[in-house]
Design a protein around this motif. Structure first.
Motif, PDB file in Angstrom:
ATOM      1  N   UNK A 251      19.583  -7.753  23.111  1.00  0.00           N
ATOM      2  CA  UNK A 251      19.019  -7.508  24.431  1.00  0.00           C
ATOM      3  C   UNK A 251      17.631  -6.868  24.311  1.00  0.00           C
ATOM      4  N   UNK A 252      16.681  -7.389  25.073  1.00  0.00           N
ATOM      5  CA  UNK A 252      15.349  -6.795  25.097  1.00  0.00           C
ATOM      6  C   UNK A 252      15.072  -6.272  26.501  1.00  0.00           C
ATOM      7  N   UNK A 253      14.694  -5.004  26.548  1.00  0.00           N
ATOM      8  CA  UNK A 253      14.638  -4.307  27.822  1.00  0.00           C
ATOM      9  C   UNK A 253      13.349  -3.493  27.942  1.00  0.00           C
ATOM     10  N   UNK A 254      12.787  -3.458  29.149  1.00  0.00           N
ATOM     11  CA  UNK A 254      11.607  -2.621  29.405  1.00  0.00           C
ATOM     12  C   UNK A 254      11.999  -1.531  30.395  1.00  0.00           C
ATOM     13  N   UNK A 255      11.610  -0.292  30.098  1.00  0.00           N
ATOM     14  CA  UNK A 255      11.801   0.790  31.058  1.00  0.00           C
ATOM     15  C   UNK A 255      10.457   1.148  31.662  1.00  0.00           C
ATOM     16  N   UNK A 256      10.365   1.023  32.986  1.00  0.00           N
ATOM     17  CA  UNK A 256       9.136   1.411  33.688  1.00  0.00           C
ATOM     18  C   UNK A 256       9.395   2.692  34.474  1.00  0.00           C
ATOM     19  N   UNK A 257       8.325   3.360  34.856  1.00  0.00           N
ATOM     20  CA  UNK A 257       8.490   4.566  35.675  1.00  0.00           C
ATOM     21  C   UNK A 257       7.384   5.549  35.392  1.00  0.00           C
ATOM     22  N   UNK A 258       7.139   6.471  36.304  1.00  0.00           N
ATOM     23  CA  UNK A 258       6.061   7.452  36.106  1.00  0.00           C
ATOM     24  C   UNK A 258       6.410   8.448  35.009  1.00  0.00           C
ATOM     25  N   UNK A 259       5.416   9.225  34.550  1.00  0.00           N
ATOM     26  CA  UNK A 259       5.728  10.292  33.603  1.00  0.00           C
ATOM     27  C   UNK A 259       6.777  11.202  34.243  1.00  0.00           C
ATOM     28  N   UNK A 260       7.788  11.588  33.481  1.00  0.00           N
ATOM     29  CA  UNK A 260       8.798  12.496  34.028  1.00  0.00           C
ATOM     30  C   UNK A 260       9.946  11.793  34.725  1.00  0.00           C
ATOM     31  N   UNK A 261       9.955  10.461  34.700  1.00  0.00           N
ATOM     32  CA  UNK A 261      11.049   9.738  35.365  1.00  0.00           C
ATOM     33  C   UNK A 261      12.325   9.779  34.524  1.00  0.00           C
ATOM     34  N   UNK A 262      12.170  10.128  33.244  1.00  0.00           N
ATOM     35  CA  UNK A 262      13.345  10.180  32.358  1.00  0.00           C
ATOM     36  C   UNK A 262      13.500   8.926  31.512  1.00  0.00           C
ATOM     37  N   UNK A 263      12.398   8.211  31.286  1.00  0.00           N
ATOM     38  CA  UNK A 263      12.465   6.981  30.478  1.00  0.00           C
ATOM     39  C   UNK A 263      12.971   7.292  29.067  1.00  0.00           C
ATOM     40  N   UNK A 264      12.432   8.365  28.485  1.00  0.00           N
ATOM     41  CA  UNK A 264      12.819   8.741  27.121  1.00  0.00           C
ATOM     42  C   UNK A 264      14.302   9.064  27.025  1.00  0.00           C
ATOM     43  N   UNK A 265      14.798   9.836  27.986  1.00  0.00           N
ATOM     44  CA  UNK A 265      16.210  10.232  27.994  1.00  0.00           C
ATOM     45  C   UNK A 265      17.098   8.997  28.144  1.00  0.00           C
ATOM     46  N   UNK A 266      16.769   8.147  29.095  1.00  0.00           N
ATOM     47  CA  UNK A 266      17.592   6.948  29.323  1.00  0.00           C
ATOM     48  C   UNK A 266      17.500   6.000  28.125  1.00  0.00           C
ATOM     49  N   UNK A 267      16.299   5.901  27.538  1.00  0.00           N
ATOM     50  CA  UNK A 267      16.127   5.006  26.383  1.00  0.00           C
ATOM     51  C   UNK A 267      17.009   5.463  25.224  1.00  0.00           C
ATOM     52  N   UNK A 268      17.084   6.768  25.017  1.00  0.00           N
ATOM     53  CA  UNK A 268      17.916   7.285  23.910  1.00  0.00           C
ATOM     54  C   UNK A 268      19.393   6.974  24.149  1.00  0.00           C
ATOM     55  N   UNK A 269      19.832   7.085  25.420  1.00  0.00           N
ATOM     56  CA  UNK A 269      21.232   6.786  25.737  1.00  0.00           C
ATOM     57  C   UNK A 269      21.515   5.290  25.582  1.00  0.00           C
ATOM     58  N   UNK A 270      20.556   4.470  26.000  1.00  0.00           N
ATOM     59  CA  UNK A 270      20.715   3.012  25.874  1.00  0.00           C
ATOM     60  C   UNK A 270      20.760   2.596  24.406  1.00  0.00           C
ATOM     61  N   UNK A 271      19.937   3.265  23.615  1.00  0.00           N
ATOM     62  CA  UNK A 271      19.893   2.991  22.165  1.00  0.00           C
ATOM     63  C   UNK A 271      21.275   3.221  21.538  1.00  0.00           C
TER      64      UNK A 271
END
Ligand code: AMP
Length: 213
Positions: free
Chosen positions: A1-21
């Protein structure tokens, strides 16, 4: 699966990306993390990127595009990947599209994390990251058990130099001007899905997972 996370700084992209990983066992590719590491090691890339990062500006497209191209060709990306913080503008999105066509690959999901502007400042000024394992904390919503140290590995917690009020305002301006147009781009291209990034991280994660096809 290839996925892009969009969102402003502070939206939690890093946190969600780590959980998805963890859940999907695919690598997280964070251009911000790669650039910060390069700055720390004082490589040529780091030296070129630092001024832009400190000012809250985007690092030049040619630098991040070649970095991403190199990264997604690596073997661990054969099973898929999560792009966190890339693309940040239309030029980067077009280049990514071109590269994926060459590789005979497609993006399966584009998730847009949405958060209220007034919450962003509160989130960013209060956050800290473990210098060893990258775990994230927040002084109000997710404080570490021992002040200044990571719960998981005991590493030292650091605040990002660009998480200060002046630079955050600049990053938000850059987000509005350069990154927001990607919502329209991916609505046309890939069926963008939006998740309200408010509330407990596990709840947001469960909404993100529901959106993933
Ligand atoms: P982030 O960790 O995603 O908030 O990124 C931190 C900083 O790294 C940004 O403010 C930019 O200076 C730089 N950066 C990260 N990703 C990109 C990108 N895709 N394009 C240009 N600059 C980037």
């Amino acid at each position: 699966m290839r996925l892009i996370l969009l969102g402003p700084p502070g939206a939690g992209k890093g946190t969600q990306a780590k959980m998805l990983k963890e859940k999907f066992r695919i690598p997280q590719i964070s251009t911000g993390d790669i650039l910060r590491e390069a700055v720390k090691k004082n490589t040529g890339l780091g030296a070129r990127a630092k001024t832009f990062m400190d000012a809250g500006q985007l690092v030049p497209d040619d630098l991040v595009i070649s970095l991403i191209k190199e990264r997604i060709w690596q073997r661990d990306c054969e099973v898929g990947f999560i792009l966190d913080g890339f693309p940040r503008n239309i030029v980067q999105a077009e280049k990514l599209k071109e590269t994926l066509v060459e590789m005979n690959l497609v993006i399966n999901n584009v998730i847009n994390l949405e958060v209220d502007a007034e919450e962003i400042l509160e989130r960013l000024t209060g956050r800290s990251t473990c210098s060893d394992c990258g775990n994230m904390f927040h002084k109000v919503s997710h404080p570490p058990k021992t002040n200044g140290f990571c719960d998981s590995c005991g590493g030292k917690l650091e605040q990002r130099p660009d998480d200060n009020e002046v630079t955050i305002q600049e990053r938000l301006k850059v987000y509005e001007q350069s990154t927001v147009p990607l919502k329209e781009f991916y609505t046309k291209e890939e069926n963008l899905k939006t998740v309200k990034a408010k509330g407990p991280v596990e709840e947001i994660f469960s909404h993100v997972c529901q959106m993933i096809e």
